[in-house]
Write a protein that holds these residues in place. Structure first.
Motif, PDB file in Angstrom:
ATOM      1  N   GLU A   1       4.891  -1.777   5.554  1.00 21.47           N
ATOM      2  CA  GLU A   1       3.674  -1.870   5.279  1.00 21.47           C
ATOM      3  C   GLU A   1       2.496  -0.555   5.562  1.00 21.47           C
ATOM      4  O   GLU A   1       1.898  -0.272   4.536  1.00 21.47           O
ATOM      5  CB  GLU A   1       3.132  -3.172   6.172  1.00 21.47           C
TER       6      GLU A   1
ATOM      7  N   ARG B   1      15.324  -7.022   1.472  1.00 24.69           N
ATOM      8  CA  ARG B   1      14.904  -5.747   2.561  1.00 24.69           C
ATOM      9  C   ARG B   1      16.088  -5.274   2.966  1.00 24.69           C
ATOM     10  O   ARG B   1      16.322  -4.725   4.230  1.00 24.69           O
ATOM     11  CB  ARG B   1      13.706  -5.741   3.539  1.00 24.69           C
TER      12      ARG B   1
ATOM     13  N   GLU C   1       9.265  -5.792   6.724  1.00 21.01           N
ATOM     14  CA  GLU C   1       8.262  -5.513   5.715  1.00 21.01           C
ATOM     15  C   GLU C   1       6.940  -5.234   6.796  1.00 21.01           C
ATOM     16  O   GLU C   1       6.204  -4.402   6.239  1.00 21.01           O
ATOM     17  CB  GLU C   1       7.764  -6.813   5.182  1.00 21.01           C
TER      18      GLU C   1
ATOM     19  N   LYS D   1      10.985 -10.076   7.631  1.00 22.00           N
ATOM     20  CA  LYS D   1       9.593 -10.039   7.988  1.00 22.00           C
ATOM     21  C   LYS D   1       9.276  -8.671   8.954  1.00 22.00           C
ATOM     22  O   LYS D   1       8.118  -8.022   8.566  1.00 22.00           O
ATOM     23  CB  LYS D   1       9.035 -11.412   8.612  1.00 22.00           C
TER      24      LYS D   1
ATOM     25  N   LYS E   1       5.699  -5.313  -2.939  1.00 19.67           N
ATOM     26  CA  LYS E   1       5.368  -6.625  -2.187  1.00 19.67           C
ATOM     27  C   LYS E   1       5.815  -7.870  -2.615  1.00 19.67           C
ATOM     28  O   LYS E   1       5.614  -9.240  -2.262  1.00 19.67           O
ATOM     29  CB  LYS E   1       3.976  -6.975  -1.830  1.00 19.67           C
TER      30      LYS E   1
END
Lengths: 303, 303
Positions: free
Chosen positions: A23, A50, A19, A16, A45
């Motif tokens: 972003e 990752r 991400e 997370k 997305k």
């Protein structure tokens, strides 16, 4: 929670976090070419661990104790390249996959022509993003390292890296593949981008040349072990665990490490490659606890 | 020989010279991935005027009187990107062209999957080649300029440049295209890579910021005039002159500058854009004779 459960929770938190880091580097969906920008973000997305930016970040931390500003654009770039390869892999003339992580693949959602162009656009955007690293520094040594990192990214993803591996994979699909060519495919198709990710983390982190060599070898062992583990799971995993039908390699008559070497040797080789990777890791400076756990987790994974 | 005939002979000499400059940057056809390396060279050697590297070289000469070492890899890189776009454009899901310059297109020769991967490999190799420019210098200003040039190359060829234009082109194919979107397509699909070529020549040549702006505008005018001239030739040219059937735009119901604005206005606009380009050119330093002749030749061309 067991140690492994605890580590999995830590992995999810890190996924997370990455991400969120990536972003701001995604393109704004604006202008006449909105469709391709939307399709780029749609594919970026779609999820995943990752893993590549995570490895890059961690290797940089080994050498600097922190994540340098110039590494951030490269974390986004390597994920864009990885995504571009998935977008093109799914095309009808390649693997012809309509689904990716439970959602329509990019070409299935946007059409085949936009599918080709979205992969292309992600590749170019990866280099545009990586080049933004130059804005983070005026230090000549760091600027040189950024230049070298761009060269590594291009080399390890092109005909002498990822794309080279994909080419041999599609050429030999459906035929009996000898061990040396299977190794080549695995080393390039999966391994090369992992090598790029970790090596760039080291180069930007200012690692000495001998440490860069260790990082590259370590990444190559992880890549090979990761790919063999995939082959093992296709035989031993359940559809429930994998989230996709098990045994598809055997049904498709695909040559894998398991068909060539047998299940027992495959398992032993994964263990040996992981042990070598951890041995290499212990020669490097810094706190390697997370990376060691990550290697163990990748080898023990059920999907 | 007339002036124009003399200049055409000079152009042919320069095209050959540039092919010799680029040649050492092509990949060696070796290893298990020989097929994709062969296909890359097959598409790179298919011919063409080598206009983009020629423009880059000439713009650099305006500012330095010579071609700097760091420009050479970029000349090869920009031709690789241009070629990659032709390879993907010809794919069955795009323009579905089996022929390119009288020979089988790359996918027709090597298969559709290798066609996709060859375009990908050329894109990556373009950036790998461009990054070799870092080896030519240890001067911090030059290294910064090389970094900026890589950013320009990626930006002008990606979703905000060439690929963005191609996306809108395939999305609107077969429909009536309004003038603003047609301009957008021409500006990005054809113009952006010409802008990249000339702007990189200026940036690496150490041009001042205001001169870089003039070069970019000048390139944009050339790109637009070039594209409108293509539309005109499709109406006025003969199959013999063009080396391909004339009138194909009309038969395919394609919106072009000529269908929107009429032949007379189209011709007038090409003249005006060329005049603006030459006016811009005269504001720049250096000997601009070759570039001026090149602009005149592009507008007077019969194919």
């Amino acid at each position: 929670m067991s140690d492994m459960e605890q580590f999995k929770a830590e992995m999810e938190r890190r996924t997370k976090e990455i991400e969120q880091i990536i972003e701001p580097y995604l393109p704004e969906e604006t202008g006449h070419q909105k469709t391709v920008l939307e399709a780029m973000n749609y594919s970026m997305k779609a999820g995943g661990k990752r893993l590549r930016p995570m490895l890059m970040q961690e290797v940089c931390r080994l050498f600097t104790g922190d994540v340098l500003d110039c590494v951030i654009p490269f974390m986004a770039a390597v994920e864009m390249i990885h995504t571009s390869s998935l977008v093109h892999d799914d095309l009808p003339c390649m693997d012809d996959d309509r689904l990716r992580r439970g959602k329509p693949s990019t070409w299935a959602e946007y059409g085949e022509d936009i599918g080709v162009l979205t992969g292309d656009a992600l590749m170019m955007y990866a280099f545009e993003t990586a080049a933004r690293a130059f804005e983070t520094s005026i230090d000549p040594d760091e600027i040189s390292a950024i230049g070298r990192a761009i060269g590594i990214l291009a080399h390890k993803t092109g005909a002498f890296g990822m794309i080279g591996g994909q080419t041999v994979d599609v050429e030999l699909a459906g035929s009996d593949i000898p061990r040396d060519k299977l190794d080549f495919i695995y080393r390039l198709k999966t391994g090369a981008l992992l090598e790029a990710s970790m090596l760039i983390g080291a180069v930007l982190g200012g690692a000495a040349e001998e440490d860069c060599k260790i990082v590259e070898r370590l990444a190559s062992h992880i890549g090979m072990a990761f790919q063999i583990q995939d082959d093992i799971l296709d035989v031993t995993g359940s559809e429930e665990e994998l989230g996709k039908p098990a045994g598809s390699d055997a049904r498709n008559g695909k040559t894998t490490y398991v068909t060539l070497e047998g299940l027992e040797k495959a398992k032993k080789d994964v263990e040996q490659l992981s042990a070598q990777a951890i041995e290499d890791l212990e020669q490097l400076p810094g706190n390697n606890e997370f990376l060691e756990n990550l290697i163990r987790m990748l080898m023990d994974r059920k999907k």
